[in-house]
Motif scaffolding. Structure first.
Motif, PDB file in Angstrom:
ATOM      1  N   ILE A 111       0.479  -1.230  -0.008  1.00 49.48           N
ATOM      2  CA  ILE A 111      -0.005   0.006   0.154  1.00 49.48           C
ATOM      3  C   ILE A 111       1.032   1.227   0.032  1.00 49.48           C
ATOM      4  CG2 ILE A 111      -1.560   1.404   1.544  1.00 49.48           C
ATOM      5  CD1 ILE A 111      -2.736  -1.221   2.237  1.00 49.48           C
ATOM      6  N   LEU A 116      -8.356   1.120  -1.931  1.00 51.46           N
ATOM      7  CA  LEU A 116      -7.526   2.149  -1.741  1.00 51.46           C
ATOM      8  C   LEU A 116      -8.285   3.365  -2.121  1.00 51.46           C
ATOM      9  CD1 LEU A 116      -3.939   1.028  -2.377  1.00 51.46           C
ATOM     10  CD2 LEU A 116      -4.959   1.665  -0.258  1.00 51.46           C
ATOM     11  N   SER A 172      -5.487   5.169   1.818  1.00 50.82           N
ATOM     12  CA  SER A 172      -4.325   4.357   2.427  1.00 50.82           C
ATOM     13  C   SER A 172      -4.280   4.793   3.826  1.00 50.82           C
ATOM     14  CB  SER A 172      -3.010   4.826   1.633  1.00 50.82           C
ATOM     15  OG  SER A 172      -2.555   6.095   1.800  1.00 50.82           O
TER      16      SER A 172
END
Length: 503
Positions: A344, A389, A394
């Protein structure tokens, strides 16, 4: 007959005695049926040196701890790496269409959306060739192309992709080349060398997940008895090229029809899923039974606190994690969270700066490159994460993941996907609400049925289906009616087409 002090069932013993006659066999075994125990008992009775092939590294390691010393335990890729793959170990990197198009000659991009699009088609063609048992590239390996062009233009594009794929694959095969390769490439090179394994017998576990390439290597072994074991309804890796080898193997078939994992209620659920969602005219199915010494409940109330929540998707895992943390329950995500947090962060860096230090993202030059990759058949694992996301951001996702426990023993509940749950079991399993009712375009979907079947058979005592519509009795009954109508319509159409013909 006993193995290490444990008495074999009559069915297991009959299977061993049948195999001892020396012929090749495939064994259809339901979840929790003790197929590893069956293989261990069988191997003890077979003479000479054997090879146990497992679908993944962890299974091979576990098998190595259990089998006697006269049986070598490996994966297909480890066999290939030891013979061929080690020569390419420094080139095992992620290769994107954009980087292939930038750094290597792929011919003209005229007629394609972009050079990267053409490169992805080339890479997908190579992948399909590597998965196959074929010795040469053909048009069958070329993915489906847009049909908004003339038939002649379409044929020209297909031939162009096939020829470029053949050329790039050849360059990949050269030890002096710098083109990154995947593990599938060296596996294919090993298979093309027609290796001889020099074993007296081969035991192939989880055979339903085998790609044709490794299956062809094993089948080609001469003077060697071959035993294939698995469950055709646990085949959930079609996206990796698996073609359900158990269902497609035309050799002597043996059965294990008793699961020791759970009681009859869960076995009934598993049997019902298969018989209601699979097209009956093409189904060769022998129902299995549960353990008479174990109680089992299929629950539709949701009153039991789950030991494990099994989701269909990673998106489902994060949503369920949100929900369980809100209830002040401690959560463990199977497989851990550090890898996904690092990924991520890498995606976030790529989106902001057009580069990323993450090793899986280092070849992407922009976020748009990543999006294009995620939309290809190679990037399905990233597509779901990118969607999550975009929806939650995030920072929020990482904060949630950081609230989970590092070990299952410290948590109240484990949350995972059906794919990661395979081979595992928990006392109380709850199915999440993100499963697809297994019909696509009004046709039964074996892949979705199998995912539901795998998830449902992880429970030891209680299977909670209160939020899983696809596992509800009324949904399955309705699906069965649709299924029967499809089959009836197909039969009528065939009767109409063949009217007047005699065999």
């Amino acid at each position: 007959m006993q193995y290490r002090g444990t008495q074999l069932t009559t069915e297991q013993e009959n299977n061993v005695l049948t195999i001892m006659a020396g012929n090749d066999h495939v064994i259809q075994a339901p979840p929790g049926s003790g197929k590893t125990f069956q293989l261990l008992a069988t191997a003890r009775k077979l003479p000479g040196h054997g090879l146990s092939i497992s679908f993944n590294k962890q299974l091979a390691i576990e098998a190595g701890r259990k089998f006697a010393s006269h049986v070598t335990c490996r994966t297909g890729h480890s066999l290939a790496f030891g013979a061929v793959g080690y020569k390419y170990k420094n080139r095992l990197l992620k290769l994107t269409g954009a980087s292939l198009a930038r750094n290597y000659d792929i011919g003209s991009a005229k007629g394609y959306h972009s050079a990267a699009t053409k490169a992805y088609l080339i890479l997908e063609t190579i992948r399909q060739f590597c998965y196959s048992a074929d010795e040469k590239f053909t048009l069958l390996h070329v993915p489906k192309l847009p049909t908004a062009v003339s038939p002649d233009a379409l044929k020209a594009l297909q031939n162009d992709i096939m020829l470029q794929a053949r050329r790039i694959f050849y360059q990949m095969s050269l030890e002096s080349s710098k083109i990154p390769i995947t593990h599938d490439v060296y596996l294919k090179l090993w298979a093309l060398s027609k290796p001889e394994l020099h074993k007296d017998f081969i035991l192939f576990d989880e055979y339903q997940d085998a790609n044709p390439v490794i299956s062809s290597v094993i089948k080609a072994q001469t003077n060697c008895q071959k035993i294939f074991v698995g469950d055709q309804f646990q085949q959930i890796y079609a996206w990796r090229g698996a073609v359900n080898a158990i269902a497609n193997t035309q050799i002597n078939r043996l059965y294990i029809t008793r699961s020791f994992r759970f009681g009859q209620a869960i076995a009934d659920m598993a049997n019902t899923l298969i018989t209601h969602y699979y097209p009956q005219d093409s189904l060769i199915y022998k129902p299995f039974f549960g353990n008479p010494d174990r109680e089992a409940i299929v629950d539709n109330t949701g009153i039991y606190p789950a030991d494990c929540i099994i989701c269909r998707t990673n998106n489902g895992v994060i949503i369920e994690t949100f929900a369980e943390l809100t209830k002040s329950r401690k959560v463990f995500i199977l497989g851990g969270v550090q890898q996904i947090i690092s990924l991520i962060q890498g995606i976030t860096q790529l989106k902001a700066d057009n580069y990323s230090k993450h090793p899986e993202l280092s070849l992407f030059r922009s976020y748009s490159d990543l999006i294009e990759y995620s939309e290809s058949s190679f990037g399905g694992d990233l597509k779901a994460l990118i969607r999550i996301l975009d929806k939650h951001g995030s920072v929020k996702i990482i904060n949630v993941l950081n609230q989970t426990e590092p070990y299952a023993s410290q948590a109240d509940v484990t949350i995972t996907t059906a794919h990661k749950s395979k081979g595992l079991e928990w006392s109380i399993v709850k199915l999440a609400d993100d499963y697809i009712i297994p019909f696509e375009n009004k046709n039964p979907s074996p892949e979705e049925t199998n995912i539901l079947y795998v998830a449902s058979t992880r429970a030891l005592e209680i299977l909670d289906i209160s939020r899983c519509q696809a596992a509800q009795t009324n949904t399955m009954t309705s699906a069965k009616r649709i299924n029967e109508k499809i089959i009836d319509a197909f039969r009528k159409s065939m009767q109409k087409e063949t009217k007047g013909f005699k065999l």
